[in-house]
Motif scaffolding. Structure first.
Motif, short mmCIF file in Angstrom:
data_model
loop_
_atom_site.label_atom_id
_atom_site.label_comp_id
_atom_site.label_asym_id
_atom_site.label_seq_id
_atom_site.Cartn_x
_atom_site.Cartn_y
_atom_site.Cartn_z
N MET A 157 0.82 -1.21 0.00
CA MET A 157 0.00 0.00 0.00
C MET A 157 0.86 1.27 0.00
N ILE A 158 1.86 1.32 0.88
CA ILE A 158 2.65 2.55 0.96
C ILE A 158 3.51 2.72 -0.29
N GLU A 159 3.94 1.61 -0.89
CA GLU A 159 4.69 1.73 -2.14
C GLU A 159 3.80 2.30 -3.25
N GLY A 160 2.54 1.87 -3.26
CA GLY A 160 1.61 2.40 -4.26
C GLY A 160 1.37 3.89 -4.08
N VAL A 161 1.20 4.32 -2.84
CA VAL A 161 0.98 5.75 -2.57
C VAL A 161 2.19 6.56 -3.01
N LEU A 162 3.38 6.13 -2.63
CA LEU A 162 4.58 6.89 -2.94
C LEU A 162 4.87 6.89 -4.44
N SER A 163 4.58 5.78 -5.11
CA SER A 163 4.78 5.74 -6.57
C SER A 163 3.88 6.76 -7.26
N ALA A 164 2.65 6.88 -6.76
CA ALA A 164 1.73 7.86 -7.34
C ALA A 164 2.22 9.29 -7.09
N VAL A 165 2.77 9.53 -5.91
CA VAL A 165 3.28 10.87 -5.60
C VAL A 165 4.46 11.21 -6.50
N VAL A 166 5.37 10.25 -6.67
CA VAL A 166 6.56 10.50 -7.50
C VAL A 166 6.18 10.80 -8.94
N LYS A 167 5.11 10.18 -9.43
CA LYS A 167 4.66 10.45 -10.81
C LYS A 167 4.16 11.88 -10.95
N ASN A 168 3.73 12.47 -9.83
CA ASN A 168 3.41 13.91 -9.77
C ASN A 168 2.39 14.31 -10.84
N PRO A 169 1.20 13.71 -10.82
CA PRO A 169 0.21 13.99 -11.88
C PRO A 169 -0.27 15.43 -11.93
N ASN A 170 -0.15 16.19 -10.84
CA ASN A 170 -0.58 17.59 -10.84
C ASN A 170 0.48 18.54 -11.39
N GLY A 171 1.68 18.03 -11.57
CA GLY A 171 2.76 18.89 -12.02
C GLY A 171 3.49 19.55 -10.86
#
Length: 398
Positions: A157-171
């Motif tokens: 779960m925490i890896e999924g959250v951090l991966s999403a943050v690193v992708k930075n979809p908001n710019g």
């Protein structure tokens, strides 16, 4: 380091051992009973030379938190050394805070750094300095009905959250990602109390660390030995689980055991990080050494006889040690707690080591490790600077 009991033994039953609370009867001060199996009794006759105080053996369960169990056990022994009544410290409080800090670091490094459960002994000291400490009875980390650590789902779960943050979809990152990330951790491990009662008095984690545990984080020194860096200076501990990029003092190979010997004689135990992937490390038999032959070169009879009594060992050189590290033959697998010194029937010395895999082996949670194994396979060790030989302390400037 992050190896757990399941990874080592491959047995589903090993997690039946839970971490009970500590009371006066759990504290072992110069009273370790070497209750070996019949096979071990017939093979080895260990005589204790030094046996310092420690609390009861725990199990880290299905989690890669050996570094937290080993170092919190070490701090409990420091309390005993200082004449305090030891408290079973919350290992998962330290780990929880590391998960938070590691996640922040992971995002800052754009995901190009270790994640997972792994950590180092210095992580516990660093978290103690920043967050304090709490008793295990206040924060067990068992927040959803289990009686043992089981962290695989949380890790995913925490890896999924951090991966999403690193992708930075908001710019650009919002200030809320850290709250969301911490909320995931706390949903599994539980929220840390701002205040709690212990023996009739109210504490915060910081006041408990200061008033009850009472250690000074600046008193603890971490060391290793490498030939590719200058001696008696700090160098980066180049292992994946050193996510905080801490540096260690680089000392000569033989000085590692000199430090441990001196510390034990002066009443200090040692937190120890090492490789446990060798065929000559046997948790079941409670014995680790460096055989004169490689396992693949042994006859079937020699393999069967590996743990049947004292054995001759390979002489270790600094070059061999460095080569094993560089070739990934020495890996940063595990952390344990060195609490004493013993001799076998031939007079050979071994360190008495407390593990965090429960009381599941021939010595009920302890093992005996030769000095050659320590010289060859140590990735790092940590000791109170009061346990360092005076001549070495001068060279290090501590």
């Amino acid at each position: 380091m992050k190896k757990n009991l399941m990874q080592t033994l491959g047995l589903a039953t090993v997690f039946l051992f839970s971490c009970g609370s500590v009371n006066a009867q759990d504290i072992l001060v110069n009273s370790l009973k070497l209750n070996a199996s019949d096979n071990s009794k017939n093979s080895f006759k260990f005589t204790e030379q030094i046996n310092l105080g420690t609390t009861s053996v725990k199990s880290q369960g299905s989690s890669g938190t050996c570094w937290s169990y080993a170092t919190n056990s070490y701090l409990e022994s420091e309390m005993i050394r200082m004449g305090k009544q030891p408290v079973e410290l919350s290992q998962i409080f330290s780990a929880r805070n590391v998960y938070v800090e590691k996640g922040i670091n992971y995002v800052r490094m754009h995901g190009a750094v270790s994640l997972g459960d792994g950590g180092e002994t210095h992580d516990v000291i660093n978290m103690f300095r920043k967050y304090g400490a709490v008793p295990r009875e206040v924060y067990t980390g068992l927040n959803y009905g289990t009686d043992k650590n089981k962290f695989a789902e949380m890790a995913a779960m925490i890896e999924g959250v951090l991966s999403a943050v690193v992708k930075n979809p908001n710019g650009t990152l919002t200030p809320n990602w850290q709250k969301a990330y911490t909320a995931v951790i706390d949903s599994y491990l539980g929220e840390v109390p701002e205040k709690f009662n212990y023996k009739g008095k109210e504490y915060t984690p910081q006041s408990f660390a200061k008033e009850v545990v009472g250690i000074n984080p600046d008193d603890y020194i971490e060391m290793s030995s490498f030939t590719n860096a200058p001696y008696y200076q700090k160098t980066m501990l180049m292992v994946p689980d050193n996510w905080s990029f801490d540096q260690v003092y680089n000392i000569k190979m033989n000085e590692m055991t000199d430090v441990i010997d001196n510390a034990l004689k002066k009443g200090y135990t040692v937190a120890w990080a090492t490789d446990v992937s060798e065929k000559s490390f046997s948790w079941k038999n409670g014995f680790a050494y460096v055989p004169t032959k490689k396992f693949d070169d042994m006859s079937e009879e020699e393999k069967k006889d590996m743990f049947n009594g004292p054995k001759q060992e390979l002489d270790i050189t600094p070059e061999m040690r460095q080569q094993a590290f560089d070739n990934y033959q020495t890996t940063d697998d595990h952390a344990m707690h060195i609490i004493g010194l013993a001799k076998d029937q031939s007079g050979k010395e071994y360190y008495i080591v407390k593990n965090s895999w429960g009381a599941t082996n021939d010595y009920q949670g302890f093992l005996f490790v030769t000095k050659n194994f320590v010289k060859y396979k140590t990735t790092a060790l940590m000791v109170n600077k009061g346990g360092i030989p005076s001549d070495l302390a001068k060279k290090l400037g501590v």
